[in-house]
Design an enzyme around this catalytic site. Structure first.
Site, short mmCIF file in Angstrom:
data_model
loop_
_atom_site.label_atom_id
_atom_site.label_comp_id
_atom_site.label_asym_id
_atom_site.label_seq_id
_atom_site.Cartn_x
_atom_site.Cartn_y
_atom_site.Cartn_z
N GLU A 1 77.43 22.34 0.90
CA GLU A 1 78.34 21.85 1.94
C GLU A 1 77.64 20.82 2.81
O GLU A 1 76.49 21.06 3.18
CB GLU A 1 78.83 23.02 2.80
CG GLU A 1 79.71 23.98 2.01
CD GLU A 1 80.32 25.10 2.85
OE1 GLU A 1 80.20 25.08 4.09
OE2 GLU A 1 80.92 26.01 2.26
N ARG B 1 87.58 43.22 6.63
CA ARG B 1 88.47 42.71 7.70
C ARG B 1 89.43 41.65 7.19
O ARG B 1 90.63 41.72 7.42
CB ARG B 1 87.61 42.11 8.83
CG ARG B 1 86.88 43.13 9.66
CD ARG B 1 86.01 42.46 10.69
NE ARG B 1 84.90 41.78 10.06
CZ ARG B 1 83.64 42.18 10.12
NH1 ARG B 1 83.32 43.24 10.81
NH2 ARG B 1 82.69 41.53 9.50
N HIS C 1 85.72 24.04 4.73
CA HIS C 1 85.23 25.22 5.46
C HIS C 1 85.91 25.34 6.83
O HIS C 1 85.24 25.37 7.86
CB HIS C 1 83.70 25.18 5.61
CG HIS C 1 83.11 26.56 5.80
ND1 HIS C 1 81.88 26.94 5.29
CD2 HIS C 1 83.58 27.65 6.45
CE1 HIS C 1 81.64 28.19 5.63
NE2 HIS C 1 82.66 28.65 6.33
N ILE C 2 87.24 25.44 6.79
CA ILE C 2 88.01 25.49 8.04
C ILE C 2 88.65 26.85 8.28
O ILE C 2 89.55 26.98 9.12
CB ILE C 2 89.12 24.40 8.05
CG1 ILE C 2 90.01 24.51 6.79
CG2 ILE C 2 88.50 23.00 8.14
CD1 ILE C 2 91.29 23.66 6.86
N ASP D 1 86.53 47.02 -4.18
CA ASP D 1 85.50 47.08 -3.12
C ASP D 1 84.63 48.30 -3.42
O ASP D 1 85.16 49.38 -3.68
CB ASP D 1 86.19 47.24 -1.75
CG ASP D 1 85.25 46.92 -0.59
OD1 ASP D 1 85.58 46.06 0.23
OD2 ASP D 1 84.16 47.54 -0.52
N ASP E 1 87.72 26.85 0.07
CA ASP E 1 87.36 26.41 1.43
C ASP E 1 85.85 26.35 1.59
O ASP E 1 85.35 25.80 2.57
CB ASP E 1 87.96 27.39 2.45
CG ASP E 1 87.75 26.95 3.89
OD1 ASP E 1 88.01 25.76 4.18
OD2 ASP E 1 87.32 27.77 4.73
P1 NAD Z 1 83.78 42.41 5.94
O1 NAD Z 1 82.36 42.82 6.03
O2 NAD Z 1 84.75 42.94 6.93
O3 NAD Z 1 84.36 42.73 4.49
C1 NAD Z 1 83.66 42.47 3.32
C2 NAD Z 1 84.02 43.54 2.31
O4 NAD Z 1 83.40 43.19 1.07
C3 NAD Z 1 83.54 44.93 2.69
O5 NAD Z 1 84.61 45.85 2.64
C4 NAD Z 1 82.48 45.26 1.64
O6 NAD Z 1 82.44 46.63 1.28
C5 NAD Z 1 82.97 44.41 0.48
N1 NAD Z 1 81.96 44.15 -0.54
C6 NAD Z 1 80.61 44.10 -0.43
N2 NAD Z 1 80.05 43.85 -1.62
C7 NAD Z 1 81.06 43.74 -2.52
C8 NAD Z 1 81.13 43.50 -3.92
N3 NAD Z 1 80.03 43.34 -4.64
N4 NAD Z 1 82.34 43.47 -4.49
C9 NAD Z 1 83.46 43.66 -3.76
N5 NAD Z 1 83.47 43.90 -2.44
C10 NAD Z 1 82.28 43.94 -1.82
O7 NAD Z 1 83.75 40.80 5.98
P2 NAD Z 1 84.93 39.83 6.40
O8 NAD Z 1 84.88 39.61 7.87
O9 NAD Z 1 86.17 40.27 5.76
O10 NAD Z 1 84.41 38.46 5.72
C11 NAD Z 1 84.47 38.27 4.32
C12 NAD Z 1 83.87 36.92 3.93
O11 NAD Z 1 84.54 35.85 4.59
C13 NAD Z 1 82.40 36.74 4.28
O12 NAD Z 1 81.76 36.11 3.16
C14 NAD Z 1 82.40 35.74 5.39
O13 NAD Z 1 81.21 35.01 5.39
C15 NAD Z 1 83.59 34.90 5.02
N6 NAD Z 1 84.12 34.09 6.12
C16 NAD Z 1 84.53 32.82 5.85
C17 NAD Z 1 85.06 32.01 6.86
C18 NAD Z 1 85.54 30.61 6.58
O14 NAD Z 1 85.52 29.79 7.48
N7 NAD Z 1 85.98 30.32 5.38
C19 NAD Z 1 85.14 32.51 8.17
C20 NAD Z 1 84.75 33.83 8.42
C21 NAD Z 1 84.24 34.61 7.38
#
Ligand code: NAD
Length: 307
Positions: A262, A152, A281-282, A172, A257
């Site tokens: 943390e 996403r 972490h924002i 991916d 971030d």
């Molecule tokens: P998502 O599940 O939609 O996408 C993650 C993608 O990573 C998937 O397509 C999956 O196939 C792929 N993936 C899995 N293992 C992998 C690997 N070994 N190598 C490469 N790709 C791999 O998740 P998302 O909603 O896009 O979120 C991604 C990250 O962002 C998560 O770690 C989430 O915790 C983090 N996040 C951070 C914040 C923040 O405040 N900084 C907020 C929301 C989410």
């Protein structure tokens, strides 16, 4: 008629509260109660809504005989004992997509901030130093962006990067070719992505297979001029290896971030580099993401409680 009670245990957008009330639910609000207080509060509620806090522990769940649903207004479920909920047939819901655009925009903001040395220049201005010469930067247009994890958030980053005129390499294990085509990205193996990208941005979940995915060996594959961005989870990058890479100039800078620890401890080595931009972490901290997450989980809670 007996009122159905919902405990909202974290700040929730007013629109979300309204959805609960419009559905005839009685909303009990208390911000971030401690476990002992939570145990009292849940005695006769059918739903609990939280954010990254408070923790919904087994003890809390076992103290709530009427509980049908636990909702997290955000991504992830790390503060909820999902196992304990499952055992009692309690549904656990969240809003996994609500903050995708916000996180993606922060990732791009960090790219610009590192590429144009914005945080460094700003610090110097406040010291009364006109650091024009030291603040020579690079453009993003025409550069190659490597996106690790094309889910996403990765997809949202790709859409913005395409509009900026960047070339896209994607890695991916579950490649979505259709979306890659839409943004003009090309799937490659991780080694190729690291070798060929000018900026590398990480958007994978934290799993056993992604723990320290970016380690010494992989940092060494990157260009000396490359920038690393991490807005996923801290432990996806080996912090000690990253510090070493920055000290020894294996890469040119980083925008972070998220951290293995943390809040990031005061005086952490990462705070010493001029070419590193740090945010607390924002990623999901925008008005829009919070509203979306609140409304989405409120609607899910109503649907579950109303059958
Ligand atoms: P998502 O599940 O939609 O996408 C993650 C993608 O990573 C998937 O397509 C999956 O196939 C792929 N993936 C899995 N293992 C992998 C690997 N070994 N190598 C490469 N790709 C791999 O998740 P998302 O909603 O896009 O979120 C991604 C990250 O962002 C998560 O770690 C989430 O915790 C983090 N996040 C951070 C914040 C923040 O405040 N900084 C907020 C929301 C989410």
């Amino acid at each position: 008629m007996i009122e159905v009670k919902v405990l909202v245990a974290a700040p929730l957008h007013e629109k979300a509260i309204q959805i609960l009330k419009d559905a005839g639910l009685e909303v009990i609000y208390e911000e971030y109660p401690e476990e002992d207080r939570l145990v009292e509060l849940v005695k006769d509620v059918e739903a609990i809504i939280v954010r990254s806090k408070p923790k919904v522990t087994r003890k809390v769940i076992e103290s709530a005989p009427k509980l049908k649903v636990i909702a997290r207004a955000g991504v992830g479920l790390d503060n909820i004992d999902v196992e304990a909920a499952k055992e009692r047939g309690i549904e656990v819901v969240n809003a996994p997509a609500a903050s995708s655009r916000s996180v993606a925009e922060l990732a791009v903001a960090l790219m610009f901030a590192v590429a144009r040395k914005i945080a460094f220049a700003d610090r110097k201005m406040r010291e009364g130093v006109w650091a024009k010469k030291q603040a020579m930067g690079i453009e993003l247009e025409g550069k190659t962006l490597g996106i690790i994890g094309f889910g996403r958030i990765g997809y949202q980053v790709a859409k913005i990067a395409r509009a900026l005129g960047m070339n896209l390499l994607l890695y991916d294990p579950y490649p979505n070719e259709e979306r890659a085509k839409e943004v003009g990205g090309k799937f490659v193996d991780l080694e190729t992505l690291l070798r060929e990208s000018d900026i590398v941005t990480i958007h994978v979940p934290l799993l056993e297979s992604t723990y320290h995915l970016i380690n010494e060996e992989r940092l060494k594959l990157m260009k000396k001029s490359a920038i690393l961005i991490n807005t996923s989870r801290g432990a996806v990058v080996d912090t000690n290896a990253l510090v070493k890479a920055l000290e020894e100039g294996w890469i040119a800078g980083a925008g972070l971030d998220v951290y293995e620890e943390e809040p990031l401890p005061k005086d952490h080595p990462l705070t010493k580099f001029d070419n590193v931009v740090l945010t607390p972490h924002i990623g999901a901290s925008t008005v829009e993401a919070q509203e979306r997450a609140g409304v989405e989980v409120a609607e899910k809670v109503v649907k579950i409680l109303k059958g």
